[in-house]
Scaffold this active site. Structure first.
Site, mmCIF file in Angstrom:
data_model
loop_
_atom_site.group_PDB
_atom_site.id
_atom_site.type_symbol
_atom_site.label_atom_id
_atom_site.label_comp_id
_atom_site.label_asym_id
_atom_site.label_seq_id
_atom_site.Cartn_x
_atom_site.Cartn_y
_atom_site.Cartn_z
ATOM 1 N N HIS A 57 26.204 25.613 48.439
ATOM 2 C CA HIS A 57 25.727 27.069 48.880
ATOM 3 C C HIS A 57 26.383 27.169 49.962
ATOM 4 O O HIS A 57 25.890 28.138 50.825
ATOM 5 C CB HIS A 57 24.532 27.274 48.632
ATOM 6 C CG HIS A 57 23.887 26.551 47.379
ATOM 7 N ND1 HIS A 57 24.074 27.266 46.089
ATOM 8 C CD2 HIS A 57 23.025 25.690 46.948
ATOM 9 C CE1 HIS A 57 23.822 26.602 45.104
ATOM 10 N NE2 HIS A 57 22.781 25.864 45.381
ATOM 11 N N HIS A 216 23.102 28.218 41.024
ATOM 12 C CA HIS A 216 23.770 27.097 40.323
ATOM 13 C C HIS A 216 24.684 27.445 38.838
ATOM 14 O O HIS A 216 24.797 26.443 38.102
ATOM 15 C CB HIS A 216 22.957 26.151 40.028
ATOM 16 C CG HIS A 216 21.880 25.896 41.139
ATOM 17 N ND1 HIS A 216 20.965 26.504 41.454
ATOM 18 C CD2 HIS A 216 22.015 25.230 42.072
ATOM 19 C CE1 HIS A 216 20.330 26.138 42.591
ATOM 20 N NE2 HIS A 216 20.812 25.379 43.009
#
Lengths: 330, 330
Positions: A57, A216
């Site tokens: 991320h 995700h």
């Protein structure tokens, strides 16, 4: 899988080593257990802020370590929670005697591990859980709403308050207040590929998008045909708007977050579309942020975040910050 | 083609409108002819720096407009030179009475249009042409070497000098000196799609990369099988190294530039590999930059840039800058 890697096992280590060398003026990278600490930590008398979670991320969270934001970040393997030993080591390294505040995105694995770490730490500590994603109420890895891009805003605001001397209880209360004032929702145009998996996390048709996708690649609200940017921005903003119920004429932060693979040109185009949505509804945009801040590897897509501000929050947002990914005033 | 757009004709206008609104503290966007000017321009008595070229490379150039860098940027259509009327309008808007320096990447169309603009401008003006790409000597749109990521370094250094009061001749001489001290080379893992074309610019096999690719997808030195990151970094760095012939122990800037679609995690991993190459050869890295600065829309890939520094250039690099894409010291 086409990626710049040497071996799947070494991706995180080599990337962090590069990050630490490139930003040696700001951070120190520690291995085994792995965490990224602010250079010069601990800062005596300051509440220490620690966040963490799965890698992939970036710049979240290591890119937000530095003056005016986080004191440490604990990177897990890609899309995998960091472990309690990382959090404990980070807390020991950066606690300046005024306690540690953990900022945790709402994923079941992250929460469990941060709770275990909290039990192992002797000093004062508290936790703020972010859950700004309005897309779905429960998700693949989450009970309740997911913590997504709004986490950056919580880290920035609380980081500023801690830098100005707020105590642990005040930092926790502020983090919870900012989280409650923040709503996000995302959309994916493509999937992403976790190095250890070697193939895309999910499949989307040539003309499909995942509306409300998680960071995700978790399923969102619905899979729909690709629409024009204005229609996509309208879907995201109306979900956010309906949930946050912004006060007409009050100041807001509009944050367009890229998921990693979307060009800057398209992110500003979506910002323009979201801004027109806000202007039509008298949602005043006082601050803006556009760029890749909470990504999903090379996923194409973006999320929109709206934060209800007030005079205090505007001052905290504008407070100087010196990290790899956010920097102003210094 | 999966992009956030409303219509192909409006991509640039809507994106620039969003950019101008998001960064209203830094820039003003003007349309017909289209250019992005520094807020508060002209700055009386300062040499005005103007760059421009095809869009699709964002943040280049508009993201580098602001204090300590450019006074104006002229964005053309995607991968298409800006036109003389844009450059003339920009020059008239930002010339503070000390002349205008055009910074132009070496592409035949850009050069021709900047030369036409120069003929139409009455005030003092000069031009610096960047050609830092060591990959090939001539290319699809270029006679001689292409100007690529090193252009950012030229804009930063000359922008700092102009901010400190250097005159037009000194700014031109500095720009040429920085360009000569700078070498770059890139690699593509995927192609990109120009909105008006609607399909990928070129095709690469599942296991192929284009070594020495240009920022519009122009062919490079060779198409090869995907190798490990260390081997890719070695190929790029040895081409740069062999051409720049860096002085052992002298300070250098190492710049890893993402092409738009490559995750931050991989860019730092390539930085780590390039840094190890430098350390093994006693090339001292005194400054670093890692991120998406000169992109090719959503292309996956990166370029490496090495710049030979000295005390003066280090001071100019560190000089305060306040733009949308680079900011420090303010």
């Amino acid at each position: 899988m086409k990626k710049f890697i040497n071996s799947v096992d070494q991706v995180l280590t080599e990337s962090l080593r590069g990050f630490g060398a490139a930003h040696h003026d700001i951070v120190r990278v520690r291995m085994d257990p792995t965490f990224v600490a602010r250079a010069g930590a601990p800062v005596k008398g300051k509440v220490a802020l620690i966040s963490g979670g799965g890698s992939g991320h970036e710049p979240l969270h290591a890119g937000f370590v530095g003056k005016g934001m986080l004191d440490a970040a604990c990177p897990g393997q890609v899309f995998t929670s960091c472990t309690p030993d990382q959090m404990v080591a980070a807390a020991e390294a950066v606690d300046g005697g005024s306690g540690v505040l953990f900022i945790v995105k709402n994923y079941s694995g992250d929460l469990m591990n941060f709770e275990m770490a909290a039990d192992m730490i002797s000093g004062d500590q508290a936790t703020v859980v972010t859950n700004d994603d309005v897309a779905v109420e429960d998700s693949t890895y989450t009970t309740g709403r997911r913590g997504v891009a709004g986490t950056v805003v919580v880290e920035k605001m609380v980081g500023a308050a801690a830098d100005k001397g707020a105590d642990l209880a005040a930092c926790k209360a502020l983090g919870e207040r900012v989280n409650k004032a923040t709503r996000s929702m995302g959309v994916a145009l493509t999937s992403c590929t976790v190095p250890a998996a070697g193939k895309p996390t999910f499949q989307l048709g040539e003309d499909e998008v995942e509306m409300g996708v998680g960071i995700h690649g978790e399923p969102g609200r619905k899979r729909v045909k690709l629409e024009k940017a204005d229609a996509i921005a309208h879907t995201l903003m109306s979900a956010i708007d309906g949930d946050l119920k912004p006060k007409a004429g009050a100041p807001h932060l509009l944050f367009v977050n890229g998921f990693g693979g979307t060009p800057s040109m398209e992110l500003y185009l979506i910002y323009d579309a979201a801004r027109r949505y806000c202007e039509a509804r008298n949602i005043k945009i006082a601050r803006s942020l556009v760029g890749n801040y909470v990504t999903s590897l090379e996923m194409q897509g973006c999320s929109l975040t709206l934060v209800a501000l007030d005079d205090e929050l505007i001052k905290l947002w504008d407070h100087p910050v010196h990290t790899a990914a956010l920097r102003w005033g210094v």
